[in-house]
Write a protein that holds these residues in place. Sequence first.
Motif, mmCIF file in Angstrom:
data_model
loop_
_atom_site.group_PDB
_atom_site.id
_atom_site.type_symbol
_atom_site.label_atom_id
_atom_site.label_comp_id
_atom_site.label_asym_id
_atom_site.label_seq_id
_atom_site.Cartn_x
_atom_site.Cartn_y
_atom_site.Cartn_z
ATOM 1 N N ILE A 134 5.400 -0.286 -16.069
ATOM 2 C CA ILE A 134 4.070 -0.165 -15.469
ATOM 3 C C ILE A 134 3.103 -1.130 -16.141
ATOM 4 O O ILE A 134 2.339 -1.837 -15.465
ATOM 5 N N ARG A 135 3.132 -1.188 -17.462
ATOM 6 C CA ARG A 135 2.229 -2.079 -18.195
ATOM 7 C C ARG A 135 2.493 -3.550 -17.865
ATOM 8 O O ARG A 135 1.566 -4.362 -17.813
ATOM 9 N N ASN A 136 3.756 -3.887 -17.618
ATOM 10 C CA ASN A 136 4.122 -5.266 -17.276
ATOM 11 C C ASN A 136 3.918 -5.591 -15.798
ATOM 12 O O ASN A 136 4.212 -6.705 -15.372
ATOM 13 N N HIS A 137 3.453 -4.603 -15.032
ATOM 14 C CA HIS A 137 3.258 -4.754 -13.582
ATOM 15 C C HIS A 137 4.584 -5.047 -12.869
ATOM 16 O O HIS A 137 4.607 -5.698 -11.819
ATOM 17 N N ASP A 138 5.683 -4.562 -13.433
ATOM 18 C CA ASP A 138 6.983 -4.731 -12.783
ATOM 19 C C ASP A 138 7.133 -3.827 -11.581
ATOM 20 O O ASP A 138 7.915 -4.116 -10.662
ATOM 21 N N THR A 139 6.423 -2.708 -11.578
ATOM 22 C CA THR A 139 6.653 -1.693 -10.548
ATOM 23 C C THR A 139 6.352 -2.212 -9.150
ATOM 24 O O THR A 139 7.077 -1.922 -8.205
ATOM 25 N N LEU A 140 5.284 -2.995 -9.002
ATOM 26 C CA LEU A 140 4.966 -3.555 -7.684
ATOM 27 C C LEU A 140 6.067 -4.502 -7.246
ATOM 28 O O LEU A 140 6.552 -4.428 -6.109
ATOM 29 N N THR A 141 6.475 -5.390 -8.144
ATOM 30 C CA THR A 141 7.510 -6.364 -7.809
ATOM 31 C C THR A 141 8.809 -5.673 -7.423
ATOM 32 O O THR A 141 9.433 -6.009 -6.405
ATOM 33 N N TRP A 169 0.792 -1.228 0.000
ATOM 34 C CA TRP A 169 0.000 0.000 0.000
ATOM 35 C C TRP A 169 0.824 1.278 0.000
ATOM 36 O O TRP A 169 0.369 2.311 -0.483
ATOM 37 N N ASN A 170 2.042 1.238 0.540
ATOM 38 C CA ASN A 170 2.762 2.492 0.762
ATOM 39 C C ASN A 170 4.182 2.548 0.228
ATOM 40 O O ASN A 170 4.809 3.602 0.305
ATOM 41 N N SER A 171 4.717 1.436 -0.268
ATOM 42 C CA SER A 171 6.128 1.439 -0.645
ATOM 43 C C SER A 171 6.412 2.406 -1.785
ATOM 44 O O SER A 171 7.495 2.985 -1.863
ATOM 45 N N ASP A 172 5.445 2.608 -2.696
ATOM 46 C CA ASP A 172 5.682 3.539 -3.795
ATOM 47 C C ASP A 172 5.894 4.953 -3.284
ATOM 48 O O ASP A 172 6.799 5.661 -3.731
ATOM 49 N N LYS A 173 5.076 5.353 -2.314
ATOM 50 C CA LYS A 173 5.223 6.702 -1.745
ATOM 51 C C LYS A 173 6.557 6.818 -1.009
ATOM 52 O O LYS A 173 7.237 7.851 -1.067
ATOM 53 N N THR A 217 7.165 3.575 -10.385
ATOM 54 C CA THR A 217 6.741 2.868 -9.187
ATOM 55 C C THR A 217 5.220 2.857 -9.128
ATOM 56 O O THR A 217 4.552 3.518 -9.929
ATOM 57 N N GLY A 218 4.666 2.095 -8.195
ATOM 58 C CA GLY A 218 3.214 2.004 -8.055
ATOM 59 C C GLY A 218 2.754 0.559 -8.039
ATOM 60 O O GLY A 218 3.333 -0.298 -8.696
ATOM 61 N N ARG A 219 1.676 0.286 -7.280
ATOM 62 C CA ARG A 219 1.213 -1.099 -7.139
ATOM 63 C C ARG A 219 0.440 -1.599 -8.346
ATOM 64 O O ARG A 219 0.266 -2.798 -8.528
ATOM 65 N N ASN A 220 -0.044 -0.697 -9.197
ATOM 66 C CA ASN A 220 -0.756 -1.094 -10.412
ATOM 67 C C ASN A 220 -0.804 0.117 -11.349
ATOM 68 O O ASN A 220 -0.451 1.237 -10.950
ATOM 69 N N PRO A 221 -1.227 -0.083 -12.603
ATOM 70 C CA PRO A 221 -1.248 1.044 -13.548
ATOM 71 C C PRO A 221 -2.142 2.191 -13.116
ATOM 72 O O PRO A 221 -1.924 3.341 -13.531
ATOM 73 N N GLN A 222 -3.158 1.912 -12.312
ATOM 74 C CA GLN A 222 -4.057 2.977 -11.851
ATOM 75 C C GLN A 222 -3.436 3.813 -10.728
ATOM 76 O O GLN A 222 -3.938 4.894 -10.407
#
Length: 327
Positions: A136-143, A47-51, A101-106
Amino acid sequence: MFNTVRTTVLLAALTALFMAVGYFIGGTGGMMIAFIFALGTNAFSYWNSDKMVLRMQNAVPVERSRFPELYEMVDILSRKAGLPTPAVYVIQSDQPNAFATGRNPQNAAVAVSTGLLQQLETREVAAVVAHELAHIRNHDTLTMTITATFAGAISALAQFGLFFGGGNNRDNPLGGIGSLLMVFLAPVAAMVVQMAVSRTREYEADKGGAEISGDPLALASALQKIAGIAGRTVNVGAERNPAMAHMYIINPLSGARMDNLFSTHPDTGNRIEALRKLAALMQVDDKGRRPQPRPAPTNTGRANGGGWRVPTVGRTDDDGGQRGPWG
């Protein structure tokens, strides 16, 4: 689905590593404490690692009025990638670099340094942004963000245990030696995980970014410039938090070799060569231009029997070659 499974496996592996560090520092009790700590880290990371990453890298949100060209670029490339437009951040650093960064594209963000905007050409900046959008499109940012958070936490846990004398715990199988081993080996283990996560992701994001921007050689040129400057220019946020280094498009740590065994990034030369091969397949030249399609004859209804009607798409050069949106 694959990305969900991959992230779940990664979380399980990092949690197991977390528990191993706790065990060798504090025995069974230390392992249980580490497990509880890992659960909390998992929840926080999601929930918060991107911030947290944006804050630790000194990235600040910017208004469209301050960087209108950058915003327009991100908007256009996001539409081409089929993504919602992410938040835009700028890092005050002379080192040209960028990350997403970010948990999903949204709930994503793209951060670029002032050095990137100042030292690279527009086409090259667009290619770098497209690379980050591919992440972001590959959902790499969360990982990648979760990996960064865990890597830092594992190192902190090892040092914390040694500082408070975890090696004296009778339940510790190796005593003080176990604590000392964890201080040195835990960060290395976390680094190996980062390496495994990042290396393959970078190649895929290079390919995806080149397809989004339509300009693989601009990305190759950008990588070459960034790699050349990054080794001699300090990125303060990255130097203070080296566990975040794998998130950048090029290793941001000054003086760090890009091709050693424990590098979190693949060799830049190999990435450039792969992009050149992709450019040949896409038939794109070093100015982002594709060869103009052969015009089809059309009947204009004129007395002279007709003529050629050449469709115009985008901007064209004097030599007739089509140019990409950033050429």
